[in-house]
Enzyme design. Structure first.
Site, mmCIF file in Angstrom:
data_model
loop_
_atom_site.group_PDB
_atom_site.id
_atom_site.type_symbol
_atom_site.label_atom_id
_atom_site.label_comp_id
_atom_site.label_asym_id
_atom_site.label_seq_id
_atom_site.Cartn_x
_atom_site.Cartn_y
_atom_site.Cartn_z
ATOM 1 N N TYR A 60 0.849 -1.196 0.000
ATOM 2 C CA TYR A 60 0.000 0.000 0.000
ATOM 3 C C TYR A 60 0.878 1.237 0.000
ATOM 4 O O TYR A 60 1.855 1.304 0.741
ATOM 5 C CB TYR A 60 -0.900 0.032 1.248
ATOM 6 C CG TYR A 60 -2.318 -0.357 0.922
ATOM 7 C CD1 TYR A 60 -3.045 0.370 -0.015
ATOM 8 C CD2 TYR A 60 -2.929 -1.436 1.541
ATOM 9 C CE1 TYR A 60 -4.343 0.013 -0.335
ATOM 10 C CE2 TYR A 60 -4.224 -1.811 1.227
ATOM 11 C CZ TYR A 60 -4.930 -1.074 0.282
ATOM 12 O OH TYR A 60 -6.199 -1.427 -0.036
ATOM 13 N N GLU A 62 -0.680 4.692 -0.339
ATOM 14 C CA GLU A 62 -1.587 5.836 -0.514
ATOM 15 C C GLU A 62 -0.831 7.130 -0.262
ATOM 16 O O GLU A 62 -0.023 7.226 0.673
ATOM 17 C CB GLU A 62 -2.779 5.717 0.441
ATOM 18 C CG GLU A 62 -3.750 4.646 -0.013
ATOM 19 C CD GLU A 62 -4.924 4.453 0.924
ATOM 20 O OE1 GLU A 62 -5.092 5.245 1.868
ATOM 21 O OE2 GLU A 62 -5.669 3.477 0.716
ATOM 22 N N ASP A 206 -7.160 13.715 -24.738
ATOM 23 C CA ASP A 206 -6.999 12.317 -24.353
ATOM 24 C C ASP A 206 -6.221 11.636 -25.476
ATOM 25 O O ASP A 206 -6.760 11.376 -26.549
ATOM 26 C CB ASP A 206 -8.382 11.680 -24.172
ATOM 27 C CG ASP A 206 -8.311 10.205 -23.787
ATOM 28 O OD1 ASP A 206 -7.241 9.585 -23.960
ATOM 29 O OD2 ASP A 206 -9.340 9.674 -23.329
ATOM 30 N N THR A 232 -3.754 6.400 -21.690
ATOM 31 C CA THR A 232 -3.482 5.080 -21.136
ATOM 32 C C THR A 232 -2.021 4.800 -21.450
ATOM 33 O O THR A 232 -1.400 5.494 -22.251
ATOM 34 C CB THR A 232 -4.371 3.990 -21.779
ATOM 35 O OG1 THR A 232 -4.231 4.075 -23.194
ATOM 36 C CG2 THR A 232 -5.823 4.152 -21.386
ATOM 37 N N LYS A 235 -1.350 1.200 -24.972
ATOM 38 C CA LYS A 235 -1.702 1.076 -26.392
ATOM 39 C C LYS A 235 -0.423 1.268 -27.221
ATOM 40 O O LYS A 235 0.490 0.454 -27.114
ATOM 41 C CB LYS A 235 -2.821 2.065 -26.728
ATOM 42 C CG LYS A 235 -4.104 1.775 -25.944
ATOM 43 C CD LYS A 235 -5.252 2.648 -26.351
ATOM 44 C CE LYS A 235 -6.541 2.276 -25.666
ATOM 45 N NZ LYS A 235 -6.810 2.960 -24.408
ATOM 46 N N ARG A 241 -1.159 -2.095 -18.636
ATOM 47 C CA ARG A 241 -2.514 -1.549 -18.647
ATOM 48 C C ARG A 241 -2.635 -0.513 -17.527
ATOM 49 O O ARG A 241 -2.395 -0.833 -16.362
ATOM 50 C CB ARG A 241 -3.481 -2.709 -18.410
ATOM 51 C CG ARG A 241 -4.934 -2.447 -18.604
ATOM 52 C CD ARG A 241 -5.666 -3.761 -18.840
ATOM 53 N NE ARG A 241 -5.238 -4.301 -20.116
ATOM 54 C CZ ARG A 241 -5.714 -3.893 -21.301
ATOM 55 N NH1 ARG A 241 -6.664 -2.988 -21.371
ATOM 56 N NH2 ARG A 241 -5.244 -4.404 -22.417
HETATM 57 N N1 DSN Z 1 -11.374 0.279 -25.242
HETATM 58 C C1 DSN Z 1 -10.330 1.116 -25.792
HETATM 59 C C2 DSN Z 1 -10.239 1.015 -27.264
HETATM 60 O O1 DSN Z 1 -10.317 -0.096 -27.741
HETATM 61 O O2 DSN Z 1 -10.079 1.992 -27.949
HETATM 62 C C3 DSN Z 1 -10.433 2.505 -25.339
HETATM 63 O O3 DSN Z 1 -10.465 2.541 -23.961
#
Ligand code: DSN
Length: 420
Positions: A60, A62, A206, A232, A235, A241
């Site tokens: 933890y 926090e 984003d 994120t 990707k 993730r």
């Molecule tokens: N689910 C993702 C995508 O496939 O674009 C976005 O969060």
């Protein structure tokens, strides 16, 4: 060979959990033996995987480095400080928060920082390539805020900045969102910032899908002008993730407080360690070469599909993904059928709405195809052309088993040639 590679891992799981073990093995085999074209997915490096499976999951932490609510956090501070410093270097950002568990959580933390319930957000419609966390009625964004969507232009299926400006002037949004999950064209981040500031609002970009391209200068960066940039990390960035937020120093304190304790408790320290490792990988020159190849592969795939008589939404792509409009070349085939048939051949894709789609989201008239994961495996332009041929053959044959079988054999041979 694949099964021995798979069974070389998970020895402890095999010993204690005979039910999970075969599923884990099956997933390794699935990833090894299929071609991954889901635009938002990738294959992380062994170093990132090692960090994810580390003892950092036990702790933890926090709070933030130097200000934790638990003892024993010295190593947590070490990795979080490194993750933040590397992310700042990678994106040239003033301030970074690496704690969001996901992109949706990152977006929600920004909303909590700058909006009151019922305030207005202007964002790309989900049906035109946006994201559920940008205002879907049943997401926290749509439940708490007044969402005004902008759409792509009918003529060229691209975002029309004059229309964004018109809507911004009419609705005076407190927050304008740029960024998408199924938009194949370059985003005018500077234009979005200008419009937001013109109407007295803020701009949140984003960049979840294109973070790797932005980090390597292959897509214009929103960092200089946007008030908040969320992403994120899994990707095109090819990390674990998770999510991350960047902002100007002026918003840093408020933003951090809306991540913790505003919307999250303890950070996932194993994920933060893995983010730090992924950022170090992304700072290397070979990461730029990887991103360049993602773009070349997307161009090759798009051109080969078009050459076979396919229509792509907006006519092509500037980034790592494309939206195939199934209607002209395969009028009777839905996105759902296409996803299923290609899946049987070992080509993994997702059905996707196209702008003004007349089919339901569970059927769709489109497929979204992306090249980040295949590029990680080492596939290049000739293989993209071969894959376009396989997709076209399977869809034209309307899922004829013999054609799927022949395509599956070619997929198998590509997977053997480019092992994970
Ligand atoms: N689910 C993702 C995508 O496939 O674009 C976005 O969060």
């Amino acid at each position: 060979m694949m099964s021995s590679r798979a069974s070389a891992r998970f020895e402890a799981i095999q010993a204690v959990d005979p039910e999970i073990y075969p599923i884990m093995q099956a997933e390794v085999r699935r990833q090894q033996s299929t071609l991954e074209l889901i635009a938002s997915e990738n294959h992380v490096s062994p170093a990132v995987l090692e960090a994810l499976g580390s003892v950092f999951t036990n702790k933890y932490a926090e709070g933030y480095p130097g200000k934790r609510y638990y003892g024993g956090c010295q190593n947590m501070d070490g990795v979080e400080d490194l993750a933040r410093a590397r992310a700042k270097q990678l994106f040239h950002s003033d301030h970074v928060n690496v704690q969001p568990h996901s992109g949706t959580q990152a977006n929600a933390a920004v909303y909590l920082a700058v909006l009151q319930p019922a305030d207005t957000i202007l964002s790309l419609s989900l049906a035109h390539g946006g994201h559920l966390s940008h205002g879907l009625k049943v997401n926290i964004s749509g439940l708490l805020y007044n969402v005004v969507p902008y759409e792509v232009d009918r003529a060229n299926e691209q975002i029309n900045m004059a229309e964004v400006r018109r809507l911004a002037r009419a609705h005076k949004p407190k927050l304008i969102l740029s960024g998408a999950s199924a938009y194949p064209r370059t985003l005018d981040f500077e234009g979005f910032s200008e419009i937001a500031h013109e109407v007295g609002g803020l701009h949140m970009a984003d960049i979840a899908h294109i973070a790797g391209l932005v980090a390597t200068g292959l897509h214009p960066s929103p960092i200089p002008n946007a008030d908040f940039v969320t992403t994120t990390t899994h990707k095109t960035l090819r990390g674990p993730r998770g999510g991350m937020i960047m902002c100007k120093e002026a918003h840093a304190k408020l933003l951090d407080s809306r991540v913790f304790p505003g919307s999250q408790g303890g950070p996932l320290m194993h994920c933060i360690a893995a983010k730090a490792v992924a950022f170090a990988e992304a700072l290397k020159p070979e990461f730029k070469a990887y991103q360049q190849q993602i773009l070349k592969n997307a161009q090759a795939l798009a051109e080969a599909l078009v050459a076979k008589g396919n229509r792509l939404v907006s006519g092509g792509t500037d980034n790592h993904l494309m939206l195939l409009d199934l209607r002209p070349a395969y009028p009777d085939v839905t996105g759902k059928q296409a996803e299923d048939w290609l899946g049987l051949a070992g080509i993994v894709v997702n059905k996707n709405m196209i702008p003004w789609d007349e089919r339901k989201p569970t059927q769709t008239s489109g497929l979204r195809l992306g090249t980040p994961a295949l590029t990680t495996r080492g596939l290049k332009e000739p293989e993209m052309r071969a894959i376009a041929g396989l997709i076209d053959r399977v869809l034209r044959a309307q899922g004829e088993p013999k054609v799927i079988e022949a395509a599956a054999a070619e997929v198998h041979s590509l997977c053997e040639q480019f092992p994970l």
